[in-house]
Structures are given as structure tokens and as C-alpha cells.
Design a protein around this motif. Structure first.
Motif, mmCIF file in Angstrom:
data_model
loop_
_atom_site.group_PDB
_atom_site.id
_atom_site.type_symbol
_atom_site.label_atom_id
_atom_site.label_comp_id
_atom_site.label_asym_id
_atom_site.label_seq_id
_atom_site.Cartn_x
_atom_site.Cartn_y
_atom_site.Cartn_z
ATOM 1 N N GLY A 187 0.859 -1.179 0.000
ATOM 2 C CA GLY A 187 0.000 0.000 0.000
ATOM 3 C C GLY A 187 0.889 1.220 0.000
ATOM 4 N N SER A 188 0.394 2.321 -0.461
ATOM 5 C CA SER A 188 1.213 3.517 -0.605
ATOM 6 C C SER A 188 1.428 4.210 0.731
ATOM 7 N N VAL A 189 2.467 5.053 0.766
ATOM 8 C CA VAL A 189 2.696 5.885 1.941
ATOM 9 C C VAL A 189 1.481 6.760 2.204
ATOM 10 N N ALA A 190 0.900 7.316 1.156
ATOM 11 C CA ALA A 190 -0.260 8.189 1.315
ATOM 12 C C ALA A 190 -1.437 7.454 1.940
ATOM 13 N N ALA A 191 -1.679 6.218 1.486
ATOM 14 C CA ALA A 191 -2.806 5.445 2.016
ATOM 15 C C ALA A 191 -2.590 5.105 3.487
ATOM 16 N N TRP A 192 -1.386 4.678 3.832
ATOM 17 C CA TRP A 192 -1.107 4.342 5.227
ATOM 18 C C TRP A 192 -1.147 5.597 6.107
ATOM 19 N N THR A 193 -0.686 6.717 5.578
ATOM 20 C CA THR A 193 -0.713 7.958 6.357
ATOM 21 C C THR A 193 -2.141 8.382 6.664
ATOM 22 N N GLU A 194 -3.027 8.211 5.711
ATOM 23 C CA GLU A 194 -4.433 8.537 5.947
ATOM 24 C C GLU A 194 -5.000 7.665 7.055
ATOM 25 N N ARG A 195 -4.680 6.373 7.038
ATOM 26 C CA ARG A 195 -5.154 5.486 8.098
ATOM 27 C C ARG A 195 -4.538 5.868 9.446
ATOM 28 N N TYR A 196 -3.264 6.258 9.428
ATOM 29 C CA TYR A 196 -2.573 6.671 10.656
ATOM 30 C C TYR A 196 -3.313 7.835 11.307
ATOM 31 N N THR A 197 -3.617 8.869 10.511
ATOM 32 C CA THR A 197 -4.251 10.059 11.077
ATOM 33 C C THR A 197 -5.657 9.782 11.583
ATOM 34 N N GLY A 198 -6.266 8.706 11.110
ATOM 35 C CA GLY A 198 -7.594 8.360 11.583
ATOM 36 C C GLY A 198 -7.606 7.448 12.786
ATOM 37 N N ALA A 199 -6.438 6.905 13.175
ATOM 38 C CA ALA A 199 -6.413 5.916 14.253
ATOM 39 C C ALA A 199 -5.426 6.222 15.373
ATOM 40 N N VAL A 200 -4.360 6.960 15.080
ATOM 41 C CA VAL A 200 -3.297 7.199 16.053
ATOM 42 C C VAL A 200 -3.451 8.593 16.648
ATOM 43 N N MET A 201 -3.337 8.685 17.968
ATOM 44 C CA MET A 201 -3.475 9.968 18.648
ATOM 45 C C MET A 201 -2.465 10.971 18.095
ATOM 46 N N ASP A 202 -2.873 12.205 17.957
ATOM 47 C CA ASP A 202 -2.071 13.218 17.284
ATOM 48 C C ASP A 202 -1.080 13.882 18.241
ATOM 49 N N THR A 203 -0.120 13.089 18.732
ATOM 50 C CA THR A 203 0.938 13.641 19.572
ATOM 51 C C THR A 203 2.222 13.877 18.794
ATOM 52 N N PHE A 204 2.385 13.218 17.661
ATOM 53 C CA PHE A 204 3.601 13.357 16.856
ATOM 54 C C PHE A 204 3.361 14.068 15.532
ATOM 55 N N GLY A 205 2.101 14.330 15.195
ATOM 56 C CA GLY A 205 1.801 14.843 13.871
ATOM 57 C C GLY A 205 1.838 13.710 12.858
ATOM 58 N N PRO A 206 1.538 13.994 11.601
ATOM 59 C CA PRO A 206 1.544 12.939 10.594
ATOM 60 C C PRO A 206 2.952 12.390 10.393
ATOM 61 N N PRO A 207 3.097 11.108 10.126
ATOM 62 C CA PRO A 207 4.432 10.531 9.938
ATOM 63 C C PRO A 207 5.106 11.081 8.684
ATOM 64 N N GLN A 208 6.409 11.258 8.753
ATOM 65 C CA GLN A 208 7.151 11.731 7.581
ATOM 66 C C GLN A 208 7.104 10.705 6.448
ATOM 67 N N ARG A 209 7.165 9.441 6.812
ATOM 68 C CA ARG A 209 7.010 8.328 5.894
ATOM 69 C C ARG A 209 6.413 7.166 6.666
ATOM 70 N N VAL A 210 5.879 6.179 5.975
ATOM 71 C CA VAL A 210 5.464 4.932 6.609
ATOM 72 C C VAL A 210 6.464 3.870 6.175
ATOM 73 N N LEU A 211 7.230 3.365 7.127
ATOM 74 C CA LEU A 211 8.296 2.406 6.846
ATOM 75 C C LEU A 211 7.778 0.988 7.022
ATOM 76 N N VAL A 212 8.220 0.084 6.154
ATOM 77 C CA VAL A 212 7.685 -1.281 6.184
ATOM 78 C C VAL A 212 8.736 -2.349 6.440
ATOM 79 N N ARG A 213 10.010 -2.065 6.194
ATOM 80 C CA ARG A 213 11.037 -3.062 6.488
ATOM 81 C C ARG A 213 12.404 -2.402 6.556
ATOM 82 N N GLY A 214 13.370 -3.126 7.129
ATOM 83 C CA GLY A 214 14.728 -2.633 7.219
ATOM 84 C C GLY A 214 15.717 -3.770 7.110
ATOM 85 N N GLU A 215 16.926 -3.431 6.754
ATOM 86 C CA GLU A 215 18.015 -4.402 6.688
ATOM 87 C C GLU A 215 19.326 -3.649 6.871
ATOM 88 N N GLY A 216 20.078 -4.027 7.890
ATOM 89 C CA GLY A 216 21.319 -3.327 8.169
ATOM 90 C C GLY A 216 21.060 -1.874 8.497
#
Length: 443
Positions: free
Chosen positions: A17-46
């Protein structure tokens, strides 16, 4: 590569799913203490992470000095999985081998004297809160627990709970939640004259005896500012002479971040002192939530049975994560890597040729790129667009706290970004609100 997320019905959800789509869901579900996320990260390595759009970033912030071993380190993930598959949680009515081994390891790397002990927590804030409670148990000439003066430094950040917030100097953090626990006095950063005055006979006569001095050897949130040489030596002398505790907040600087297990162990910072209490968290679990209070010698007896506790503190999974993190740091020589790559990163940024770069300060892989203009937020935004995660820790400073596994090639990659900052970026001017434009909710 698709990332799978467990759902409430036991099935798994793809993180596609896109960053935009996940960000929209974030703003509808997560308390607004940090503001909207700069990005939605899905995995990492090193030392790299990827967002939901598939873009890769070099993580030069490490979850704010948390991801000691980078992302998805095989030794860390194996240790967590193995422990969770054996014993995930027990109450503190019981001990576990992982809990005991972690406490022993922390005492060893802290070079703590005989009689020292460890209290395990879930976070740095909880560790500081526990240390603050210990200051209330320091005896004065009137008896146990009757000292109330606790000294801290301007620019310090110690956490967001009420006790930790009382130690934190920034008014914007404190004022919405006052009144806070009393007795805390904030001294100018690195000012030995002010420190001496706080212990003077006049100060004691007017305000009482000092219970503790709480300081960060390197202030992180204030723009990565190491205490000046000699300050902690003087602090140790004064606290010892007056029967007060010297509490070092190493939540951000500990676990190898500055090139030694703890920043105070570096001669130019600590001068060979032994503190009474050290708090640690962030990088301790390599990304798994865990913190600790290390009480040196007699300080370990300040809080007794039933006077403090934590449901999840010292749980075996967190302890296994911390043990694995310590083990990898030792096995792979990461303290040396921090010193060498930190020096290289510092040198290459200072020599990158950008007119915006004034200097680089800090220790090891906790650095601040100090700018000639107050444009750090714009620089951080440009870095993100270019594929680098950094933090505008002050108007004129960019904080770098990458994983301790950072390579020379990755350090050079970071320096090349700063070399692209060839023109001063104009500061963002916020519009002044008129009463008719106010965004305050109506009654």
C-alpha cells in the motif's frame, strides 16, 4: 519484498500500500501527539529502511540512537525468537536466567564495584523515574528521605513522565503539565561557578541540602553537547563532599554510542569518576524496549523491597534482546567501529565543502552537524527526499545517531549529501495567526 503484519483475528496483513494510504489510516487511528508521519516504513536491513512506496533510505538516526545493530540483525532476531519460543513472560515473583545474566553483564561493562545492583525497566523514562525516586531516599542530617533538592542542567532532556519531566528543562514540555514534582533546580549547562554556588552554605541554608545532581554526559536533545572537560570531576567532588548522589543519564549515550560502553568512561568527559547511578535504555535492546538503572555500591540499597517495581521490567524476551546486543557489540568489535567510523564521518562532513556546514560536534556516532543558518528542518526534509534519515534536533543542528554497524562507504554516502547543500536555505516563516484564523476548537 512484502511485509506481513499479524491482525487481531490471527491472520496476517500485507503491508503493501502507498505511503499516502497508510498515512491517511494513521491520522484516523493514532493519537495526534507526533503529527503525521514523515514516511510509513515497512522493512529494514542493516543500516537501510524502505517505505511503503519502495523507496530506500540510509538510516542515520537509528530510531533516535536505538537500533544499535541496525535493522533485522540475524543474531538479535534469533535471540528474541528463541526466548519467546521458550519463555515469554513471568512476573517478578520469579527470576529467569536471561534477567540475571543481563544484570551481571551490565555490572561488568559498567565496571561497577562490589555491592552494586541493577533494576530493569522498559524504557529510558522509566529508568530515570526510578532514579528520581532513589533521590528521595537520600539521607540528610534530619534523617532518611528528607532532602528534596535535585539539581539538573538547562538543555537537559530526561523523559516525559512526571518525575522525568520535572528534571527536563524545556519549558514547552513542562508547562502544560505543571505542577510537577518539586525541588528541582536547573543550572546553566557546563557552568562550574553555578554548580559550586548550588552547594554553597548560603544555598543550603536557604533551600536545604542537595539530594542529587542529574546530568547527561552529552546532551542529546539540546543539540549533542558534551559536558566540558572537568565538569563531571567537579560534580563528583561536590556530590561526595555533600553526601549527594551523582546520577548520569546515559539513556542516549550508553551502550557504545559514543565509542565506549558509557560516555562517562571516556577520560575527556568523565575524568575517571565513578557515579552513583547510571540510567540506560535506547540502544540496550537493539530495538526491543528495555532499560536499566545501574546503582553503584551503596546506592543499590536506597530502594528496598516493595518500594518500586515494574510488571514487564526484566522480562526474559527483553533481557535476551539486550544480552544479544551486548554480545554482538563485543564479538564484532563495534566499539572500535564507532570510534573509527565516527571520526571518519565527522571528518568527511566537515571537509565536504558546503557553506552551510559550520562544524560537527559530539562523540563517536552521536554527532550534530552544526549549520551556519537556522535551517535544520529544511535540511532534514531535503535529506529525506534524497534518501537519508536525519533529525533537526535544533534550529541550526542536524543530529546523526546511525547504527553502530555503519560502514565507511555509508559514512561517505552521508557526507556526499551534505556536500550538496551549496546554498543557504531560507528559513520557513510561519504566518502569524489573527484571532479569526485561530485553530483552537470551539467550546
Amino acid at each position: 519484498m512484502s511485509t506481513l503484519i499479524p491482525t487481531e483475528d490471527g491472520s496476517v496483513l500485507s503491508a503493501n500500500g502507498s505511503v499516502a494510504a497508510w498515512t491517511e489510516r494513521y491520522t484516523g487511528a493514532v493519537m495526534d501527539t507526533f503529527g503525521p508521519p514523515q514516511r510509513v516504513l515497512v522493512r529494514g536491513e542493516g543500516a537501510y529502511v524502505w517505505d511503503a512506496d519502495g523507496k530506500r533510505y540510509l538510516d542515520l538516526l537509528g530510531g533516535i540512537a536505538v537500533n544499535t545493530l541496525g535493522h533485522a540483525h540475524p543474531t538479535l532476531t534469533a535471540a528474541i525468537s528463541a526466548q519467546l519460543g521458550t519463555l515469554g513472560h513471568v512476573s517478578n515473583f520469579f527470576g529467569t536466567p536471561a534477567q540475571i545474566a543481563l544484570a551481571e553483564s551490565l555490572l561488568r561493562i559498567a565496571e561497577a564495584p562490589e555491592g552494586s545492583r541493577v533494576f530493569l525497566t522498559n524504557s529510558g523514562t522509566e529508568a530515570v523515574e526510578a532514579a528520581f525516586k532513589m533521590t528521595r531516599r537520600v539521607a540528610s542530617s534530619s534523617g532518611v528521605g528528607t532532602r528534596t533538592r535535585v539539581l539538573a542542567l538547562e538543555g537537559g532532556f530526561h523523559g516525559r513522565s512526571m518525575g522525568a519531566l520535572a528534571l527536563t528543562a524545556k519549558a514547552a514540555y513542562r508547562e502544560p503539565f505543571e505542577p510537577l514534582p518539586g525541588g528541582v533546580e536547573h543550572l546553566p549547562f557546563g557552568d562550574l561557578t553555578a554548580l559550586e554556588a548550588a552547594f554553597s552554605p548560603q544555598a543550603i541554608a536557604e533551600r536545604g541540602e542537595v539530594a542529587a545532581l542529574v546530568v547527561e554526559p552529552v546532551q542529546g536533545e539540546a543539540g549533542v553537547r558534551p559536558l566540558p572537560p572537568g565538569y563531571l570531576v567537579a560534580a563528583r567532588r561536590l556530590t561526595t563532599a555533600h553526601g549527594a548522589l551523582l546520577v548520569l543519564d546515559e539513556v542516549q549515550t550508553g551502550m557504545g554510542r559514543c565509542g565506549s560502553w558509557f560516555a562517562y568512561q571516556q577520560p575527556e568527559i568523565g575524568g575517571g569518576i565513578v557515579p552513583d547511578v547510571v540510567t540506560v535504555a535506547k540502544g540496550l535492546g537493539g530495538g526491543f524496549p528495555v532499560g536499566a538503572v545501574i546503582a553503584y555500591g551503596a546506592a543499590a540499597r536506597l530502594v528496598g523491597r516493595g518500594q518500586h517495581g515494574s510488571t514487564f521490567g526484566g522480562n526474559p524476551v527483553a533481557a535476551a534482546a539486550a544480552l544479544a546486543t551486548i554480545g554482538v557489540i563485543e564479538r564484532d568489535g563495534l566499539l572500535t567501529n564507532v570510534r573509527e567510523i565516527g571520526a571518519l564521518l565527522r571528518q568527511e562532513i566537515e571537509m565536504c565543502g558546503s557553506p552551510l556546514v559550520k562544524e560537527v560536534r559530539g562523540r563517536g556516532l552521536l554527532l550534530a552537524v552544526v549549520l551556519n543558518e537556522p535551517v535544520a528542518p529544511q535540511v532534514a526534509a531535503s535529506a529525506l527526499e534524497a534518501g537519508f534519515i536525519v533529525n533537526a534536533v535544533a534550529p541550526d543542528a542536524i543530529r546523526l545517531a546511525p547504527p553502530l554497524i555503519l560502514t565507511a562507504d555509508q559514512a561517505a554516502e552521508a557526507a556526499r549529501f551534505f556536500a550538496t547543500l551549496v546554498e543557504p536555505v531560507p528559513p520557513v516563516v510561519e504566518p502569524v495567526e489573527t484571532p479569526s484564523e485561530s485553530k483552537e476548537p470551539s467550546a
